[in-house]
Write a protein that holds these residues in place. Structure first.
Motif, PDB file in Angstrom:
ATOM      1  N   ILE A   1       1.005  -1.140  -0.271  1.00 38.79           N
ATOM      2  CA  ILE A   1      -0.429   0.199   0.223  1.00 38.79           C
ATOM      3  C   ILE A   1       0.895   0.948   0.287  1.00 38.79           C
ATOM      4  O   ILE A   1       0.419   1.721  -0.307  1.00 38.79           O
ATOM      5  CB  ILE A   1      -0.557   0.189   0.649  1.00 38.79           C
ATOM      6  CG1 ILE A   1      -2.081   1.179   1.023  1.00 38.79           C
ATOM      7  CG2 ILE A   1      -0.294   0.052   2.477  1.00 38.79           C
ATOM      8  CD1 ILE A   1      -3.401   1.230   2.072  1.00 38.79           C
ATOM      9  N   GLU A   2       1.854   1.453   0.618  1.00 33.54           N
ATOM     10  CA  GLU A   2       2.323   1.896   0.469  1.00 33.54           C
ATOM     11  C   GLU A   2       3.665   2.553  -0.402  1.00 33.54           C
ATOM     12  O   GLU A   2       4.210   4.274  -0.898  1.00 33.54           O
ATOM     13  CB  GLU A   2       4.480   1.968   2.040  1.00 33.54           C
ATOM     14  CG  GLU A   2       4.558   1.196   1.587  1.00 33.54           C
ATOM     15  CD  GLU A   2       3.996  -0.406   2.328  1.00 33.54           C
ATOM     16  OE1 GLU A   2       5.156  -0.861   2.720  1.00 33.54           O
ATOM     17  OE2 GLU A   2       2.915   0.027   2.319  1.00 33.54           O
ATOM     18  N   GLN A   3       3.942   2.167  -1.797  1.00 32.38           N
ATOM     19  CA  GLN A   3       3.937   1.753  -2.750  1.00 32.38           C
ATOM     20  C   GLN A   3       3.070   2.886  -3.931  1.00 32.38           C
ATOM     21  O   GLN A   3       3.059   3.215  -4.821  1.00 32.38           O
ATOM     22  CB  GLN A   3       4.758   0.771  -3.555  1.00 32.38           C
ATOM     23  CG  GLN A   3       6.003   0.750  -2.289  1.00 32.38           C
ATOM     24  CD  GLN A   3       6.950  -0.539  -3.278  1.00 32.38           C
ATOM     25  OE1 GLN A   3       6.087  -1.310  -4.356  1.00 32.38           O
ATOM     26  NE2 GLN A   3       7.957  -1.268  -2.026  1.00 32.38           N
ATOM     27  N   ARG A   4       1.903   2.525  -3.885  1.00 34.80           N
ATOM     28  CA  ARG A   4       0.830   2.513  -3.859  1.00 34.80           C
ATOM     29  C   ARG A   4       1.019   3.867  -4.323  1.00 34.80           C
ATOM     30  O   ARG A   4      -0.164   3.853  -5.677  1.00 34.80           O
ATOM     31  CB  ARG A   4      -0.729   1.956  -3.765  1.00 34.80           C
ATOM     32  CG  ARG A   4      -0.231   0.425  -4.365  1.00 34.80           C
ATOM     33  CD  ARG A   4      -1.410  -0.451  -3.642  1.00 34.80           C
ATOM     34  NE  ARG A   4      -1.635  -2.027  -2.628  1.00 34.80           N
ATOM     35  CZ  ARG A   4      -2.411  -1.854  -2.008  1.00 34.80           C
ATOM     36  NH1 ARG A   4      -3.234  -1.414  -2.159  1.00 34.80           N
ATOM     37  NH2 ARG A   4      -2.171  -3.531  -2.046  1.00 34.80           N
ATOM     38  N   GLY A   5       0.890   4.949  -3.955  1.00 28.83           N
ATOM     39  CA  GLY A   5      -0.015   6.032  -4.278  1.00 28.83           C
ATOM     40  C   GLY A   5       1.463   7.426  -5.466  1.00 28.83           C
ATOM     41  O   GLY A   5       0.763   7.784  -6.263  1.00 28.83           O
ATOM     42  N   GLY A   6       1.793   6.591  -5.846  1.00 31.58           N
ATOM     43  CA  GLY A   6       3.498   6.455  -6.824  1.00 31.58           C
ATOM     44  C   GLY A   6       3.256   6.315  -8.167  1.00 31.58           C
ATOM     45  O   GLY A   6       3.228   5.893  -9.395  1.00 31.58           O
TER      46      GLY A   6
END
Length: 532
Positions: free
Chosen positions: A153-158
């Motif tokens: 989840i912490e990588q999906r923003g990019g």
């Protein structure tokens, strides 16, 4: 065949429950503005025991309805264009909220025998294109969703996150035949997943071009019957699908019939005793004369006019005032009623014969004006969700008049507008500044959905021709310089076969990995998993 084992009471109870469900759907915020000439009980009785699935179409229709109403509230608009290519649609998702599938485009690229837009292609042509595009949209949604969810989840923003499920608006033309043909086409559209279709008031088989004659419309009553048949088909399927009522009356030159007295005010007739147009043209042809010139010559000799114009031409000012005063007291006066009023208020006989100008195909001549378009749009509005007055040669004052007059009756009406590919805005009096803000000015009067229908012909052809010339002259060097180099160097990389997240490489791997019992997440992030 086994007999159904169900009590009459159970059958009636199930029917009554369905009637209530239909009434609740019709009273919802999505459909409460619609007025139908039939009851919920009638529709419930027309349904099958197993309901036809319309989930994709309904989901997309509600999505589109919300988008259009949001634009209406904010004074903004959706700007989209026409295409039949799923690859192009995947790129539209980055800038457009909707996709348009034009019948004219389908007639050029999606049929066995292509041709000009005469709406003479098979009636299921456009629904099949819609189905093809919807399937591609669902695939892009699937591969993007899987690619995102294989990342923590912490990588999906990019990561890229486009709304590939843009609602599709499609061209239903004039329904392709009888009421049952229109219903069958409608069902195909709904099952394909369309969000909205538009139905127009043109005459089937009478779309003509390049011969100096305008379009032919059908009587108002026939137009409304078409729309009713489509609405009924939606209701039988329980679909939320939107209906766009397109009126092509503007610049129409003919009408197929005078059966509807609502059209009588605009039908043209000869005001001078003269031989019928067809006899005149037959003689001209025998004499080797140009038929177009002969036709114009006959029209001038005949003194073509509407009946009201014919009255004004022979009446005194006082008589004409008396005639129009009596006319204003009546609702939808027919030609015979107008003749009766003229006989009472005007001393001189009014000669008017609308049979003399009829074409070889039986059409009556018609005088189009904004008032006629407004009246049709208002009559059709209760059956549909959005209104579109096709104006191939838009005049700003006519555009404003049309939309304002309709909104006097339906203040929250949503409108659509189509831009043609060859209209000369400068010649029509639009300044460069006015052209730049035209879409915003239209949005301010409720035109929330605006489309350039033929981009795939004009735009794609232009780009293809330019690249074809470059490729022929420079070969791979030109391709590397203008296409491959820039595409691979953009960040994120331009969508293409080399971009695995776009072309579905990760999704394909995920299928194999899932069958093998692996978790479909990036390596090093998977939890311990033992295949059973």
């Amino acid at each position: 065949m086994p007999k159904l084992d169900i009590s009459l009471q159970e059958e009636q109870k199930a029917f009554d429950i369905e009637v209530v469900a239909i009434e609740n759907q019709w009273s919802s915020s999505r459909q409460s503005h619609l007025k139908r000439p039939y009851s919920a009980r009638t529709i419930a009785a027309l349904r099958t025991s197993i309901h036809t699935q319309s989930s994709t179409s309904s989901t997309q229709a509600v999505k589109l309805w919300n988008q259009l109403n949001s634009h209406n509230k904010n004074g903004t608009c959706e700007l989209t264009f026409g295409t039949t290519d799923p690859v192009a649609v995947s790129q539209m998702a980055k800038h457009q909220q909707t996709v348009y599938v034009s019948g004219a485009l389908c007639g050029f690229s999606e049929v066995a025998i292509p041709g000009m837009d005469h709406a003479d292609y098979p009636w299921d042509t456009v629904p099949k294109v819609v189905s093809k595009i919807v399937k591609s949209q669902l695939w892009h949604d699937q591969r993007q969703r899987q690619f995102r969810l294989r990342h923590p989840i912490e990588q999906r923003g990019g990561l890229e996150n486009w709304d590939y499920l843009a609602p599709i608006v499609a061209d239903g033309d004039m329904g392709f035949g009888s009421m049952t043909s229109a219903m069958k086409m409608t069902r195909e559209f709904v099952e394909a997943g369309v969000a909205m279709i538009h139905i127009d008031d043109l005459a089937i088989g009478m779309k003509k071009f390049t011969i100096g004659q305008g379009r032919t419309i059908v009587p108002t009553s026939e137009y409304l019957d078409r729309l009713t048949a489509v609405r009924m088909a939606f209701d039988i399927m329980g679909a939320e699908t939107l209906l766009l009522c397109r009126c092509d009356t503007d610049h129409s030159e003919f009408i197929t019939s005078v059966v509807d007295k609502r059209d009588h005010e605009y039908v043209l007739g000869a005001t001078k005793s003269i031989e019928p147009l067809q006899e005149y043209l037959q003689k001209a042809q025998e004499d080797g004369k140009d038929l177009k010139a002969a036709r114009n010559e006959w029209k001038e000799k005949a003194g073509l006019a509407t009946f009201d114009e014919a009255v004004k031409a022979v009446a005194s000012d006082t008589e004409y005032k008396a005639y129009t005063s009596e006319l204003s007291k009546l609702e939808l006066p027919s030609l015979s009623t107008r003749r009766g009023l003229a006989a009472k208020t005007v001393k001189q006989e009014v000669f008017f014969d609308w049979e003399l100008p009829r074409s070889s195909m039986g059409q009556y001549m018609f005088q189009s004006c904004v008032k006629a378009v407004v009246e049709r749009a208002i009559a059709a509005a209760p059956l549909g969700d959005v209104t579109w007055a096709r104006m191939d040669s838009p005049v700003w004052k006519d555009i404003v008049e049309f939309h304002s007059k309709v909104r006097e009756v339906y203040p929250e009406r949503l409108f659509a507008f189509g831009y043609t590919g060859d209209y000369d805005y400068g010649k029509a009096g639009f300044s460069d500044k006015q052209v730049k803000t035209l879409h915003l000015d239209l949005a301010n009067i409720g035109v929330v959905w605006q489309v350039q229908p033929i981009w795939s012909l004009q735009g794609l052809n232009l780009v293809t021709e330019q690249f074809g010339k470059l490729w022929a002259e420079e070969g791979i060097a030109g391709y590397l310089r203008t296409v491959q180099g820039p595409a691979l160097s953009t960040r994120p990389m331009t969508d293409g076969f080399e971009k695995l997240s776009y072309c579905g490489g990760y999704l394909a791997d995920a299928f194999f990995e899932t069958v093998a019992g692996e978790e479909i997440v990036e390596k090093g992030q998977a939890k311990d998993f033992k295949r059973h």
